[in-house]
Design a protein around this motif. Sequence first.
Motif, PDB file in Angstrom:
ATOM      1  N   MET A  38       0.824  -1.209   0.000  1.00 23.04           N
ATOM      2  CA  MET A  38       0.000   0.000   0.000  1.00 23.04           C
ATOM      3  C   MET A  38       0.858   1.260   0.000  1.00 23.04           C
ATOM      4  O   MET A  38       0.482   2.281  -0.574  1.00 23.04           O
ATOM      5  CB  MET A  38      -0.951  -0.007   1.202  1.00 23.04           C
ATOM      6  CG  MET A  38      -2.104  -0.973   1.055  1.00 23.04           C
ATOM      7  SD  MET A  38      -3.384  -0.810   2.348  1.00 23.04           S
ATOM      8  CE  MET A  38      -2.542  -1.488   3.783  1.00 23.04           C
ATOM      9  N   ARG A  39       2.020   1.197   0.610  1.00 24.18           N
ATOM     10  CA  ARG A  39       2.929   2.339   0.614  1.00 24.18           C
ATOM     11  C   ARG A  39       3.780   2.395  -0.656  1.00 24.18           C
ATOM     12  O   ARG A  39       4.038   3.472  -1.187  1.00 24.18           O
ATOM     13  CB  ARG A  39       3.811   2.285   1.858  1.00 24.18           C
ATOM     14  CG  ARG A  39       3.026   2.548   3.139  1.00 24.18           C
ATOM     15  CD  ARG A  39       3.757   2.098   4.385  1.00 24.18           C
ATOM     16  NE  ARG A  39       3.072   2.517   5.601  1.00 24.18           N
ATOM     17  CZ  ARG A  39       2.014   1.900   6.115  1.00 24.18           C
ATOM     18  NH1 ARG A  39       1.520   0.822   5.527  1.00 24.18           N
ATOM     19  NH2 ARG A  39       1.444   2.346   7.221  1.00 24.18           N
ATOM     20  N   ARG A  40       4.173   1.238  -1.157  1.00 21.25           N
ATOM     21  CA  ARG A  40       5.000   1.194  -2.354  1.00 21.25           C
ATOM     22  C   ARG A  40       4.238   1.646  -3.597  1.00 21.25           C
ATOM     23  O   ARG A  40       4.827   2.166  -4.556  1.00 21.25           O
ATOM     24  CB  ARG A  40       5.540  -0.229  -2.553  1.00 21.25           C
ATOM     25  CG  ARG A  40       6.434  -0.387  -3.760  1.00 21.25           C
ATOM     26  CD  ARG A  40       6.939  -1.810  -3.894  1.00 21.25           C
ATOM     27  NE  ARG A  40       7.897  -2.168  -2.853  1.00 21.25           N
ATOM     28  CZ  ARG A  40       8.555  -3.329  -2.816  1.00 21.25           C
ATOM     29  NH1 ARG A  40       8.338  -4.235  -3.758  1.00 21.25           N
ATOM     30  NH2 ARG A  40       9.407  -3.582  -1.852  1.00 21.25           N
TER      31      ARG A  40
ATOM     32  N   ARG B  72       2.010   4.018  -3.994  1.00 21.29           N
ATOM     33  CA  ARG B  72       1.414   5.354  -3.905  1.00 21.29           C
ATOM     34  C   ARG B  72       1.362   6.081  -5.241  1.00 21.29           C
ATOM     35  O   ARG B  72       0.466   6.884  -5.487  1.00 21.29           O
ATOM     36  CB  ARG B  72       2.195   6.196  -2.882  1.00 21.29           C
ATOM     37  CG  ARG B  72       1.891   5.817  -1.436  1.00 21.29           C
ATOM     38  CD  ARG B  72       2.790   6.551  -0.476  1.00 21.29           C
ATOM     39  NE  ARG B  72       2.475   6.207   0.914  1.00 21.29           N
ATOM     40  CZ  ARG B  72       3.255   6.490   1.944  1.00 21.29           C
ATOM     41  NH1 ARG B  72       4.404   7.121   1.753  1.00 21.29           N
ATOM     42  NH2 ARG B  72       2.898   6.150   3.174  1.00 21.29           N
ATOM     43  N   SER B  73       2.315   5.825  -6.109  1.00 25.16           N
ATOM     44  CA  SER B  73       2.346   6.519  -7.399  1.00 25.16           C
ATOM     45  C   SER B  73       1.598   5.765  -8.493  1.00 25.16           C
ATOM     46  O   SER B  73       1.578   6.194  -9.642  1.00 25.16           O
ATOM     47  CB  SER B  73       3.802   6.737  -7.838  1.00 25.16           C
ATOM     48  OG  SER B  73       4.466   5.481  -8.001  1.00 25.16           O
TER      49      SER B  73
ATOM     50  N   ARG C  66      -2.062   3.391  -9.764  1.00 23.99           N
ATOM     51  CA  ARG C  66      -3.480   3.201  -9.492  1.00 23.99           C
ATOM     52  C   ARG C  66      -3.667   1.819  -8.873  1.00 23.99           C
ATOM     53  O   ARG C  66      -3.432   0.806  -9.518  1.00 23.99           O
ATOM     54  CB  ARG C  66      -4.289   3.318 -10.788  1.00 23.99           C
ATOM     55  CG  ARG C  66      -4.494   4.748 -11.242  1.00 23.99           C
ATOM     56  CD  ARG C  66      -5.316   4.826 -12.488  1.00 23.99           C
ATOM     57  NE  ARG C  66      -4.678   4.133 -13.593  1.00 23.99           N
ATOM     58  CZ  ARG C  66      -5.023   4.288 -14.870  1.00 23.99           C
ATOM     59  NH1 ARG C  66      -6.014   5.090 -15.189  1.00 23.99           N
ATOM     60  NH2 ARG C  66      -4.402   3.628 -15.815  1.00 23.99           N
ATOM     61  N   TRP C  67      -4.078   1.826  -7.615  1.00 21.83           N
ATOM     62  CA  TRP C  67      -4.347   0.554  -6.966  1.00 21.83           C
ATOM     63  C   TRP C  67      -5.703   0.622  -6.275  1.00 21.83           C
ATOM     64  O   TRP C  67      -6.195   1.691  -5.922  1.00 21.83           O
ATOM     65  CB  TRP C  67      -3.238   0.171  -5.984  1.00 21.83           C
ATOM     66  CG  TRP C  67      -3.102   1.020  -4.768  1.00 21.83           C
ATOM     67  CD1 TRP C  67      -2.414   2.193  -4.650  1.00 21.83           C
ATOM     68  CD2 TRP C  67      -3.650   0.751  -3.469  1.00 21.83           C
ATOM     69  NE1 TRP C  67      -2.501   2.681  -3.369  1.00 21.83           N
ATOM     70  CE2 TRP C  67      -3.250   1.809  -2.625  1.00 21.83           C
ATOM     71  CE3 TRP C  67      -4.418  -0.274  -2.932  1.00 21.83           C
ATOM     72  CZ2 TRP C  67      -3.608   1.877  -1.282  1.00 21.83           C
ATOM     73  CZ3 TRP C  67      -4.783  -0.219  -1.599  1.00 21.83           C
ATOM     74  CH2 TRP C  67      -4.373   0.842  -0.785  1.00 21.83           C
TER      75      TRP C  67
ATOM     76  N   PRO D  20      -3.808   3.220   5.430  1.00 20.67           N
ATOM     77  CA  PRO D  20      -3.215   3.420   4.102  1.00 20.67           C
ATOM     78  C   PRO D  20      -4.189   3.223   2.938  1.00 20.67           C
ATOM     79  O   PRO D  20      -3.889   3.623   1.801  1.00 20.67           O
ATOM     80  CB  PRO D  20      -2.090   2.375   4.057  1.00 20.67           C
ATOM     81  CG  PRO D  20      -1.776   2.073   5.478  1.00 20.67           C
ATOM     82  CD  PRO D  20      -3.078   2.183   6.183  1.00 20.67           C
TER      83      PRO D  20
ATOM     84  N   GLY E 164      -5.067   5.978   0.443  1.00 18.94           N
ATOM     85  CA  GLY E 164      -4.266   6.325  -0.721  1.00 18.94           C
ATOM     86  C   GLY E 164      -4.634   5.575  -1.982  1.00 18.94           C
ATOM     87  O   GLY E 164      -4.004   5.753  -3.035  1.00 18.94           O
ATOM     88  N   ALA E 165      -5.658   4.736  -1.918  1.00 19.08           N
ATOM     89  CA  ALA E 165      -6.068   3.956  -3.086  1.00 19.08           C
ATOM     90  C   ALA E 165      -6.826   4.813  -4.095  1.00 19.08           C
ATOM     91  O   ALA E 165      -7.352   5.887  -3.766  1.00 19.08           O
ATOM     92  CB  ALA E 165      -6.953   2.786  -2.637  1.00 19.08           C
TER      93      ALA E 165
END
Length: 360
Positions: free
Chosen positions: A100-102, A104-105, A107-108, A132, A135-136
């Motif tokens: 979830m942190r990796r 961030r850049s 679209r997940w 987290p 951030g999705a």
Amino acid sequence: MQRKHKVAFVTIVPSPYQRVLFGALAAREEIDLNVHYLESAAPDSPWPDKELRAFEKILPGFWFQLGNVRAHVNWPIPDLSDADFVVLSSFTSVTGQVLMRRLRSQRWLFWGERMRHQTGAKQLVQRQLASPIAGAAGIVAIGGAAERDYRSRFPNLRHFCIPYHCDLAPFLATRRERDRRPLTFLFCGQMIERKGVDVLLLAFDRLIASGMDARLLLVGREAELPKFMKLVSPATRLKVDYEGFQAPERLPAYFARSDVFVLPSRHDGWGVVVNQALATGIPIITSDAVGAGLDYVENGINGVKVKAGDVDELYGALQTLARDPELARTWGLRSREIAHALTPEAGANKWVQVFETLAE
């Protein structure tokens, strides 16, 4: 020419109901699919080994117990940087937290059942682990109750609702005997308190004590069943048939032996067995804590919803159908009508629509 989307799913275990969806997605021309599983098998759901397909991989790693969930640690974590969309289904795992942190850049999407309601310290831990998800690019909720819950937790995200869509063909093909006596209630799942098996046995015990002629068929891992059976009378125990854990391909035969399906869980994010009961063409008694029941069981139409943990309400529902087998058959016809819309292909189509919407 329609755009092709490169999609990677990272989910927990190759469960039969997820794998049929992935198969339908992989067959779509618009999707280039890869699926990564955090473990090869769940200790509490010993499904038979099935050969992985070219788009499926088991990630190396291990898990440890975190409360009532398994927290997975996988390494190396796969490089998903070339995916147009990454779909994650675990926020309690170390692997999920890292991803979830990796991502961030990129679209997940987070894909999940309704979170279990927690209080006190557990609520704080759950909130921290889930944070987290904010951030999705969006959340794909498994059922309407899950969607409403995630909307309240993450109001600024895009939200989609896609219930589980399973291979129901073997259940749709079942043929059941008419005018069979006595009426048989079926529970299929783990024999644990969370599933409400103790409540079911107490309600069924009351039904037998009232003089009704009925049977209870139990299918699933034994777990706490010996303890629960001590709660009921010897006369009731003679009316209970326990068949143990059964492989998925054997389940249609057990559903075909039943007249009413019962899932009285204290919490069930979804409950795929409800899909299977719908396809079998039987009425469903479910608690108001079962995601699938909230979406697909209509009171007085194809079943009854009762308050989770309430023996009185469950006894009343059992009694209603035990007294009127013709009502059970009528409600069962409506269940089967609902099931026809829950195929893996229909689920894959909804996922494609999600990707197309987010790609605009």
